[in-house]
Scaffold this motif. Structure first.
Motif, mmCIF file in Angstrom:
data_model
loop_
_atom_site.group_PDB
_atom_site.id
_atom_site.type_symbol
_atom_site.label_atom_id
_atom_site.label_comp_id
_atom_site.label_asym_id
_atom_site.label_seq_id
_atom_site.Cartn_x
_atom_site.Cartn_y
_atom_site.Cartn_z
ATOM 1 N N GLY A 113 0.964 -1.188 -0.071
ATOM 2 C CA GLY A 113 0.062 -0.077 0.074
ATOM 3 C C GLY A 113 0.773 1.243 -0.136
ATOM 4 N N LYS A 114 0.175 2.241 0.228
ATOM 5 C CA LYS A 114 0.889 3.658 0.477
ATOM 6 C C LYS A 114 1.852 3.566 1.671
ATOM 7 C CE LYS A 114 -3.078 5.184 1.113
ATOM 8 N NZ LYS A 114 -4.513 5.983 1.633
ATOM 9 N N PRO A 115 2.999 3.902 1.437
ATOM 10 C CA PRO A 115 3.423 5.123 0.477
ATOM 11 C C PRO A 115 4.268 4.632 -0.724
ATOM 12 C CG PRO A 115 4.624 5.236 2.338
ATOM 13 C CD PRO A 115 3.915 4.203 2.844
ATOM 14 N N PHE A 170 0.514 4.820 -6.088
ATOM 15 C CA PHE A 170 0.123 5.839 -6.625
ATOM 16 C C PHE A 170 0.059 5.886 -8.081
ATOM 17 C CE2 PHE A 170 1.541 7.063 -2.284
ATOM 18 C CZ PHE A 170 0.676 7.892 -2.091
ATOM 19 N N ALA A 171 1.214 5.422 -8.716
ATOM 20 C CA ALA A 171 1.366 5.332 -10.173
ATOM 21 C C ALA A 171 0.391 4.489 -10.838
ATOM 22 C CB ALA A 171 2.732 4.569 -10.533
ATOM 23 N N LEU A 172 -0.084 3.467 -9.972
ATOM 24 C CA LEU A 172 -1.184 2.504 -10.713
ATOM 25 C C LEU A 172 -2.509 3.401 -10.687
ATOM 26 C CD1 LEU A 172 -1.979 -0.076 -11.964
ATOM 27 C CD2 LEU A 172 -2.436 -0.829 -9.479
ATOM 28 N N ALA A 173 -2.704 3.968 -9.491
ATOM 29 C CA ALA A 173 -4.019 4.699 -9.266
ATOM 30 C C ALA A 173 -4.108 5.927 -10.544
ATOM 31 C CB ALA A 173 -4.301 5.247 -8.092
ATOM 32 N N CYS A 174 -2.965 6.674 -10.607
ATOM 33 C CA CYS A 174 -2.822 7.508 -11.559
ATOM 34 C C CYS A 174 -3.336 7.093 -13.097
ATOM 35 C CB CYS A 174 -1.653 8.455 -11.775
ATOM 36 S SG CYS A 174 -1.397 9.448 -10.408
ATOM 37 N N GLU A 175 -2.508 5.911 -13.476
ATOM 38 C CA GLU A 175 -2.723 5.314 -14.799
ATOM 39 C C GLU A 175 -4.348 5.024 -14.845
ATOM 40 O OE1 GLU A 175 -0.203 1.944 -15.436
ATOM 41 O OE2 GLU A 175 -1.537 0.963 -16.312
ATOM 42 N N ARG A 176 -5.009 4.360 -13.984
ATOM 43 C CA ARG A 176 -6.301 4.016 -13.831
ATOM 44 C C ARG A 176 -7.336 5.247 -13.933
ATOM 45 N NH1 ARG A 176 -6.431 -1.184 -10.290
ATOM 46 N NH2 ARG A 176 -5.437 -2.165 -11.971
ATOM 47 N N LEU A 177 -6.735 6.416 -13.270
ATOM 48 C CA LEU A 177 -7.384 7.746 -13.496
ATOM 49 C C LEU A 177 -7.249 8.331 -15.016
ATOM 50 C CD1 LEU A 177 -8.971 9.446 -11.684
ATOM 51 C CD2 LEU A 177 -7.020 10.822 -11.138
ATOM 52 N N GLY A 178 -6.084 7.904 -15.725
ATOM 53 C CA GLY A 178 -5.891 8.377 -17.120
ATOM 54 C C GLY A 178 -5.326 9.641 -17.230
ATOM 55 N N ILE A 179 -4.676 9.912 -15.993
ATOM 56 C CA ILE A 179 -4.007 11.338 -16.208
ATOM 57 C C ILE A 179 -2.621 11.098 -15.368
ATOM 58 C CG2 ILE A 179 -4.343 13.687 -14.770
ATOM 59 C CD1 ILE A 179 -7.146 13.274 -14.814
ATOM 60 N N PRO A 180 -1.707 12.045 -16.114
ATOM 61 C CA PRO A 180 -0.260 11.919 -15.632
ATOM 62 C C PRO A 180 -0.289 12.364 -14.229
ATOM 63 C CG PRO A 180 -0.280 13.209 -17.502
ATOM 64 C CD PRO A 180 -1.741 13.094 -17.303
ATOM 65 N N PRO A 181 0.868 11.761 -13.435
ATOM 66 C CA PRO A 181 0.744 11.850 -12.015
ATOM 67 C C PRO A 181 0.967 13.597 -11.794
ATOM 68 C CG PRO A 181 2.044 9.975 -12.682
ATOM 69 C CD PRO A 181 1.631 10.661 -13.744
ATOM 70 N N ALA A 219 2.319 10.635 -1.766
ATOM 71 C CA ALA A 219 2.184 11.157 -3.140
ATOM 72 C C ALA A 219 3.102 12.024 -3.800
ATOM 73 C CB ALA A 219 0.626 11.905 -3.036
ATOM 74 N N VAL A 220 3.358 13.046 -3.157
ATOM 75 C CA VAL A 220 4.323 13.874 -3.776
ATOM 76 C C VAL A 220 5.780 13.294 -3.845
ATOM 77 C CG1 VAL A 220 5.954 16.066 -3.205
ATOM 78 C CG2 VAL A 220 3.489 16.139 -2.804
ATOM 79 N N GLN A 221 6.179 12.337 -3.085
ATOM 80 C CA GLN A 221 7.239 11.670 -3.395
ATOM 81 C C GLN A 221 7.296 10.606 -4.470
ATOM 82 O OE1 GLN A 221 8.309 10.090 0.688
ATOM 83 N NE2 GLN A 221 9.411 12.063 1.188
ATOM 84 N N ALA A 222 6.001 10.359 -4.755
ATOM 85 C CA ALA A 222 5.784 9.484 -6.036
ATOM 86 C C ALA A 222 5.747 9.942 -7.207
ATOM 87 C CB ALA A 222 4.431 8.513 -5.747
#
Ligand SMILES: [Mg+2]
Length: 244
Positions: free
Chosen positions: A160-162, A167-178, A195-198
């Motif tokens: 899980g986080k951190p 974080f990268a996978l969730a951004c990919e699923r959201l379809g938006i660059p981190p 999140a910021v560190q990711a």
């Protein structure tokens, strides 16, 4: 002003859902049968502090969800005078605990209006949680937040986080660059800092009044982001932070 943010990821527990209140209800209920007359605020504090770090060990993939809760139940009993729970006794304890925990599930009142504001602005959003995916889908539905897509749970990658991979996978699923995604959560190191560190564009730390908190004063901006981090006291502040 925040960097250009085009999507938002949310933590679930104690960010959208009043999980602290539900834990308080569950702990007060099991205390009647196992611990007698004890201070419920102290029970809640010990439960949430989890000083031996069993939940963190679970989110690192080291122990199961059952194992972490069993250990925390015995830590609690050791401190407050309850019996040691072997596997069978723990099953009975957890049956009661889980039933009362779920009875206590409720959304924070500022959650739905915050999602309304994102809907109005056309910003996609989703959940990234350190609890299991299907369990969080059930919890969000019970809290009237079923419109919230649950994107990634701790069971997806087994960590899980951190960990930056979730974080990268969730951004990919959201379809938006981190770098164009904001993350909103209540645990400073796991949520906004992680999140910021990711590589996410903005880490929003929600520190509600009365929540136990880490001493992160000076590490993030108030109202305006500093080094990609900003603290808010309510999700009602989110639209302004995002420049909506
Ligand atoms: Mg949380």
């Amino acid at each position: 002003m925040a960097p250009e943010i085009r999507g938002v990821l949310f933590d679930v527990d104690d960010t959208l859902v009043d999980t602290r209140g539900a834990f308080r209800h569950a702990l007060a209920s099991v205390a009647v049968d196992y611990l007698g007359d004890v201070d419920h605020d102290a029970l809640l504090r010990v439960w949430r502090e989890d000083v031996n770090g069993w939940y963190r060990a679970h989110t690192r993939g080291e122990i199961s969800h059952r194992e972490q809760r069993h250990r925390r139940a015995n830590d609690l009993h050791a401190l407050f005078g309850g019996p040691f729970l072997d596997a069978e006794a723990y099953d009975a304890w957890d049956g009661a605990f889980e039933r009362h925990f779920q009875d206590g599930w409720a959304a924070h009142p500022d959650a739905a209006p915050a999602l309304d504001a994102l809907d109005a602005a056309g910003l996609p959003y989703g959940g990234l949680s350190n609890a299991a995916h299907d369990y969080q889908v059930m919890k969000l539905a019970a809290c009237g937040l079923s419109r919230m897509p649950m994107l990634v749970g701790v069971d997806e990658l087994g960590v899980g986080k951190p960990d930056p991979r979730v974080f990268a996978l969730a951004c990919e699923r959201l379809g938006i660059p981190p770098e164009q995604v904001a993350y909103v959560g209540d645990e400073f190191d796991v949520d906004p800092l992680g999140a910021v560190q990711a590589g996410l564009g903005l880490g929003v730390w929600i520190e509600r009044p009365g929540a136990h908190s880490r001493d992160a004063d000076g590490l993030c901006g108030e109202g305006e982001p500093r080094d990609g981090l900003v603290r808010v006291a309510s999700l009602a502040d989110l639209p302004a932070v995002l420049g909506l």
